[in-house]
Design an enzyme around this catalytic site. Structure first.
Site, PDB file in Angstrom:
ATOM      1  N   THR A 142     -33.950   8.190 -23.227  1.00  8.34           N
ATOM      2  CA  THR A 142     -33.294   7.886 -21.963  1.00  8.34           C
ATOM      3  C   THR A 142     -32.649   9.172 -21.470  1.00  8.34           C
ATOM      4  O   THR A 142     -32.427  10.079 -22.261  1.00  8.34           O
ATOM      5  CB  THR A 142     -32.176   6.832 -22.167  1.00  8.34           C
ATOM      6  OG1 THR A 142     -32.645   5.777 -23.002  1.00  8.34           O
ATOM      7  CG2 THR A 142     -31.703   6.237 -20.858  1.00  8.34           C
TER       8      THR A 142
ATOM      9  N   THR B 164     -27.636   5.204 -24.340  1.00  4.72           N
ATOM     10  CA  THR B 164     -29.012   5.495 -24.724  1.00  4.72           C
ATOM     11  C   THR B 164     -29.248   4.957 -26.123  1.00  4.72           C
ATOM     12  O   THR B 164     -28.332   4.938 -26.943  1.00  4.72           O
ATOM     13  CB  THR B 164     -29.297   7.014 -24.678  1.00  4.72           C
ATOM     14  OG1 THR B 164     -30.588   7.269 -25.246  1.00  4.72           O
ATOM     15  CG2 THR B 164     -28.259   7.815 -25.451  1.00  4.72           C
ATOM     16  N   GLY B 165     -30.472   4.512 -26.392  1.00  4.31           N
ATOM     17  CA  GLY B 165     -30.773   3.977 -27.725  1.00  4.31           C
ATOM     18  C   GLY B 165     -31.684   2.773 -27.621  1.00  4.31           C
ATOM     19  O   GLY B 165     -32.435   2.613 -26.662  1.00  4.31           O
ATOM     20  N   THR B 166     -31.622   1.902 -28.610  1.00  5.48           N
ATOM     21  CA  THR B 166     -32.441   0.698 -28.593  1.00  5.48           C
ATOM     22  C   THR B 166     -31.801  -0.325 -27.645  1.00  5.48           C
ATOM     23  O   THR B 166     -30.756  -0.896 -27.933  1.00  5.48           O
ATOM     24  CB  THR B 166     -32.588   0.097 -30.007  1.00  5.48           C
ATOM     25  OG1 THR B 166     -31.298  -0.049 -30.591  1.00  5.48           O
ATOM     26  CG2 THR B 166     -33.432   1.016 -30.878  1.00  5.48           C
ATOM     27  N   GLY B 167     -32.445  -0.522 -26.496  1.00  7.47           N
ATOM     28  CA  GLY B 167     -31.842  -1.274 -25.412  1.00  7.47           C
ATOM     29  C   GLY B 167     -31.482  -2.699 -25.752  1.00  7.47           C
ATOM     30  O   GLY B 167     -30.450  -3.216 -25.315  1.00  7.47           O
TER      31      GLY B 167
ATOM     32  N   ASP C  90     -31.616  -1.883 -21.565  1.00  7.50           N
ATOM     33  CA  ASP C  90     -30.253  -1.823 -21.032  1.00  7.50           C
ATOM     34  C   ASP C  90     -30.112  -0.899 -19.827  1.00  7.50           C
ATOM     35  O   ASP C  90     -29.221  -1.086 -18.998  1.00  7.50           O
ATOM     36  CB  ASP C  90     -29.285  -1.364 -22.115  1.00  7.50           C
ATOM     37  CG  ASP C  90     -29.539   0.090 -22.522  1.00  7.50           C
ATOM     38  OD1 ASP C  90     -30.635   0.363 -23.051  1.00  7.50           O
ATOM     39  OD2 ASP C  90     -28.668   0.952 -22.313  1.00  7.50           O
TER      40      ASP C  90
ATOM     41  N   ARG D 147     -41.126  -5.459 -19.918  1.00  8.85           N
ATOM     42  CA  ARG D 147     -39.907  -5.335 -20.733  1.00  8.85           C
ATOM     43  C   ARG D 147     -38.819  -4.586 -19.974  1.00  8.85           C
ATOM     44  O   ARG D 147     -39.065  -3.588 -19.323  1.00  8.85           O
ATOM     45  CB  ARG D 147     -40.218  -4.613 -22.036  1.00  8.85           C
ATOM     46  CG  ARG D 147     -39.004  -4.402 -22.951  1.00  8.85           C
ATOM     47  CD  ARG D 147     -38.420  -3.019 -22.813  1.00  8.85           C
ATOM     48  NE  ARG D 147     -37.388  -2.741 -23.823  1.00  8.85           N
ATOM     49  CZ  ARG D 147     -36.625  -1.651 -23.834  1.00  8.85           C
ATOM     50  NH1 ARG D 147     -36.788  -0.735 -22.903  1.00  8.85           N
ATOM     51  NH2 ARG D 147     -35.708  -1.481 -24.771  1.00  8.85           N
ATOM     52  N   VAL D 148     -37.583  -5.097 -20.054  1.00 10.07           N
ATOM     53  CA  VAL D 148     -36.426  -4.448 -19.446  1.00 10.07           C
ATOM     54  C   VAL D 148     -35.379  -4.232 -20.533  1.00 10.07           C
ATOM     55  O   VAL D 148     -35.000  -5.174 -21.235  1.00 10.07           O
ATOM     56  CB  VAL D 148     -35.826  -5.306 -18.313  1.00 10.07           C
ATOM     57  CG1 VAL D 148     -34.558  -4.646 -17.757  1.00 10.07           C
ATOM     58  CG2 VAL D 148     -36.844  -5.504 -17.199  1.00 10.07           C
TER      59      VAL D 148
END
Length: 293
Positions: free
Chosen positions: A163, A213-216, A194, A191-192
């Site tokens: 991100t 940022t990271g695994t949403g 964060d 897919r959506v």
């Protein structure tokens, strides 16, 4: 509440998906140069909202990160982009999700904020709006999109992620935040995460501006940026508020990073992943760029 002193501050991130042992010299230099450009703008009085949009547009356009030009295809074989932006003093916000075919989704997110009564447009509706507003489209996807720095072809079949984001405090005391992504590699069509969600991925108010940022999926389930903001409102110090959310994300099985700037000009950039590409600058501190500790 007004700023007690004239101060500006800025943080940028290029994603918490950095992998230990890989070389991020190119992104560190790019982030440092971009932070210098943004700092110069803030020093001469440019508004935080304009600076974060400028920064994220540059991060999308360069192809060095998992956003904009550096995005990977979804499971159906094409690029879907997400972005959001928020103005702290007014709480005005705009976002686009699962947007195909455009170069700079953060600008389209701002247009949603300023030219519609809505906060988010998604999919075909977002595409129609962007086209109506004459934003620049990708004419030749095969030649436009590139692998970002630190990403190998093998990563395209993994759940790797990335991100970009920016947060800023300007000389008037206003805060703003913006975030953009191409999402996780090989994600399901539609897919959506964060990033386009005002609250989990991006937040700005009178106290703090935050980009995650990271695994949403795990960021969403933890509350993400707005959980940090709510903790701060209840009196929790910025460092502790961010740590609480990162600990919750880790407990849920995810990894993440956060950049945040407070109304006092405090900057934090913690993460619980292997690394996070980042840069900071402020009126009372030099530019600093890092990927790992």
């Amino acid at each position: 509440m007004k700023q007690l002193t004239k101060k500006y501050a800025l943080a940028l991130h290029g994603g918490a998906g950095a992998v230990a042992g890989r070389d991020y010299t190119t992104t560190e230099k790019h982030l440092g140069d971009l932070a210098r450009d943004c700092e110069q703008q803030l020093a001469k009085g440019t508004k935080a909202l304009d600076v974060v949009e400028f920064a994220v547009t540059e991060l999308e356009s360069c192809g060095l990160y998992v956003a904009g030009r550096g995005s990977a295809p979804n499971s159906a074989g094409y690029i879907e982009l997400d972005a959001s932006i928020m103005h702290g003093p007014s709480r005005a916000a705009g976002a686009v999700a699962i947007l195909p075919g455009f170069k700079n989704p953060v600008g389209i997110a701002r247009a949603v904020m300023e030219r519609t009564p809505h906060v988010m447009l998604a999919g075909a509706g977002a595409k129609a709006f962007a086209r109506d507003q004459e934003f620049q489209e990708v004419e030749d996807a095969g030649n436009y999109y590139v692998l970002p720095v630190g990403v190998t072809p093998d990563d395209l079949s993994s759940a790797a992620h990335g991100t970009v984001g920016a947060v800023a405090l300007d000389l008037s005391g206003s805060l703003a935040a913006a975030t953009s992504t191409g999402g996780t590699f090989g994600k399901l069509e539609g897919r959506v995460g964060d990033t386009p969600l005002i609250g989990p991925g991006t937040w700005a108010d009178d106290q703090v501006a935050i980009s995650c940022t990271g695994t949403g999926e795990h960021i969403i389930r933890s509350g993400g940026a707005v959980a940090i903001a709510c903790a701060i409102k209840s009196g929790v110090p910025l460092d502790d508020a961010v740590k609480q959310v990162l600990d919750e994300i880790k407990r849920l099985g995810g990894d993440a990073g956060v950049i945040a700037v407070s109304r006092r000009g405090d900057i934090v950039t913690p993460y619980n992943s292997e690394g996070m590409k980042r840069a900071t600058a402020a009126s009372d501190q030099p530019i600093e760029t890092k990927t790992f500790e």
